[in-house]
Design an enzyme around this catalytic site. Sequence first.
Site, short mmCIF file in Angstrom:
data_model
loop_
_atom_site.label_atom_id
_atom_site.label_comp_id
_atom_site.label_asym_id
_atom_site.label_seq_id
_atom_site.Cartn_x
_atom_site.Cartn_y
_atom_site.Cartn_z
N GLU A 1 44.22 -9.64 2.86
CA GLU A 1 45.29 -9.36 1.88
C GLU A 1 46.40 -8.47 2.45
O GLU A 1 47.54 -8.55 2.03
CB GLU A 1 44.69 -8.68 0.64
CG GLU A 1 44.03 -7.36 1.00
CD GLU A 1 43.45 -6.59 -0.16
OE1 GLU A 1 43.65 -6.96 -1.32
OE2 GLU A 1 42.77 -5.57 0.14
N ARG B 1 42.44 -31.45 4.09
CA ARG B 1 43.38 -30.40 3.72
C ARG B 1 43.27 -29.18 4.63
O ARG B 1 42.24 -28.97 5.28
CB ARG B 1 43.07 -29.90 2.29
CG ARG B 1 43.53 -30.82 1.22
CD ARG B 1 43.02 -30.35 -0.13
NE ARG B 1 43.57 -31.16 -1.19
CZ ARG B 1 43.05 -31.26 -2.40
NH1 ARG B 1 41.95 -30.58 -2.71
NH2 ARG B 1 43.62 -32.01 -3.32
N ARG C 1 45.83 -25.84 0.35
CA ARG C 1 45.38 -25.16 -0.86
C ARG C 1 45.02 -23.71 -0.52
O ARG C 1 44.79 -23.38 0.64
CB ARG C 1 44.13 -25.82 -1.45
CG ARG C 1 44.37 -27.22 -1.97
CD ARG C 1 45.10 -27.20 -3.30
NE ARG C 1 45.09 -28.48 -3.94
CZ ARG C 1 46.02 -29.43 -3.79
NH1 ARG C 1 47.05 -29.22 -2.99
NH2 ARG C 1 45.92 -30.57 -4.44
N HIS D 1 37.96 -9.70 -6.17
CA HIS D 1 36.89 -8.75 -6.50
C HIS D 1 35.49 -9.36 -6.46
O HIS D 1 34.50 -8.62 -6.57
CB HIS D 1 37.18 -8.10 -7.86
CG HIS D 1 38.40 -7.22 -7.80
ND1 HIS D 1 39.66 -7.74 -7.89
CD2 HIS D 1 38.53 -5.89 -7.61
CE1 HIS D 1 40.54 -6.74 -7.78
NE2 HIS D 1 39.88 -5.63 -7.61
N ASP E 1 35.83 -2.45 2.92
CA ASP E 1 36.81 -2.68 4.00
C ASP E 1 36.31 -2.21 5.37
O ASP E 1 36.87 -2.59 6.39
CB ASP E 1 38.13 -1.96 3.68
CG ASP E 1 38.92 -2.63 2.58
OD1 ASP E 1 38.44 -3.64 2.03
OD2 ASP E 1 40.03 -2.15 2.26
N GLY F 1 40.91 -6.41 2.40
CA GLY F 1 41.17 -5.72 3.66
C GLY F 1 42.59 -5.21 3.61
O GLY F 1 43.53 -5.92 3.96
O1 F6P Z 1 39.48 -0.43 -0.72
C1 F6P Z 1 38.72 -1.50 -1.13
C2 F6P Z 1 39.59 -2.54 -1.79
O2 F6P Z 1 38.71 -3.54 -2.21
C3 F6P Z 1 40.73 -3.07 -0.95
O3 F6P Z 1 40.32 -4.06 -0.04
C4 F6P Z 1 41.66 -3.59 -2.01
O4 F6P Z 1 43.00 -3.60 -1.57
C5 F6P Z 1 41.50 -2.62 -3.11
O5 F6P Z 1 40.22 -2.04 -2.97
C6 F6P Z 1 41.63 -3.26 -4.48
O6 F6P Z 1 41.52 -2.28 -5.44
P1 F6P Z 1 41.49 -2.49 -7.03
O7 F6P Z 1 40.06 -2.57 -7.41
O8 F6P Z 1 42.15 -1.27 -7.56
O9 F6P Z 1 42.20 -3.76 -7.33
#
Ligand code: F6P
Length: 341
Positions: A222, A161, A265, A271, A126, A169
């Site tokens: 997010e 689209r 969409r 991850h 982040d 983030g």
């Molecule tokens: O802090 C890094 C981060 O990737 C954030 O962007 C995200 O909200 C969070 O970790 C997600 O964490 P987890 O792996 O617990 O889903």
Amino acid sequence: MKIAVLTGGGDCPGLNAVIRAVVRRGEQHAHEVMGVREGWRGLCDPPLHERLTREKVSGILHLGGTILGTSRTNPFKKGSHEQVLKNLKALNIGAVIAIGGEDTLGVATKLHGLGVKIVGVPKTIDNDLSGTDLTFGFDTAVGIATEAIDRLHSTAESHKRVIVCEVMGRHAGWIATHSGIAGGADVILIPERPIDVDKVCDHITNRHRTQNKNFSIVVVAEGAQLGGQDSKVSEKLDEFGHVRLGGIGQTLADLIEKKTKFETRVTVLGHIQRGGTPTSFDRVLATRFGVHAADMVARGEFGQMAALRGNQIISVPLAEATKQLKTVDEKFFSVAEVFFG
Ligand code: F6P
């Protein structure tokens, strides 16, 4: 001296490069390095640890994840920080190198206040830690998000689209802003600025009407908020009080389609941004941080964190780095806005 190294919080490309550098430089300082498994959990009862040697860290430089494992354990929440202190004493650990973000380093700051000799290394995709210009892992995440945006362009254009791309983030829109600029996004939405859906839809409609475009790419972090609310996957809090974010991309896509009538969409990168091999930039930064952290231990610079300032690696107080998050500043975001204003 016997030193412990641990990785805490969300994993991040470059963690193994730091561990390798700590061990290699530590051996030059005659440190005996112990790897603590699963972040702070590994120092709660019973301790989970292993001796790290040059042989053990050979061949890990380019690997994603962390060979030590990680967790979001908060010893202060669980009331097990006394146990951490006891374990450090029992294991005869002279210093700890904690590799982590705001939560892991927040624990490090508190433990330092209780007398633990501790050094921090700033990690998070982040890029929201203060005290350092950059955290390692961020460059890799931005590269992955940029490639995704490039790929979304051709499919969006073929189908006429709108595609909303949700990136990570939680509190800061660094990944969204960097990847959005690099990928030529038409709209970038970040946690620092509440979303104005009407403005987003007007912009997309104008672009399609007046610029002869029949597709648009929207990048949303997010943590970007609609109506002052986070989009959450669940209300459950982790040990640091964080909810699990997610869903803003879909909500936004539904609203855009309804208001503009353009087929829309959504793609959630999730991850994928955290996994896999680090970029060469992150490998170099992580290596510099690891070497510096081992040197900090040798020099007795405890309660400090390795940090990037300009092109130099320096030491900054952990308390400074964990006081407040580093969010996207107006001046930087105004560069992005040139292209969707
Ligand atoms: O802090 C890094 C981060 O990737 C954030 O962007 C995200 O909200 C969070 O970790 C997600 O964490 P987890 O792996 O617990 O889903």
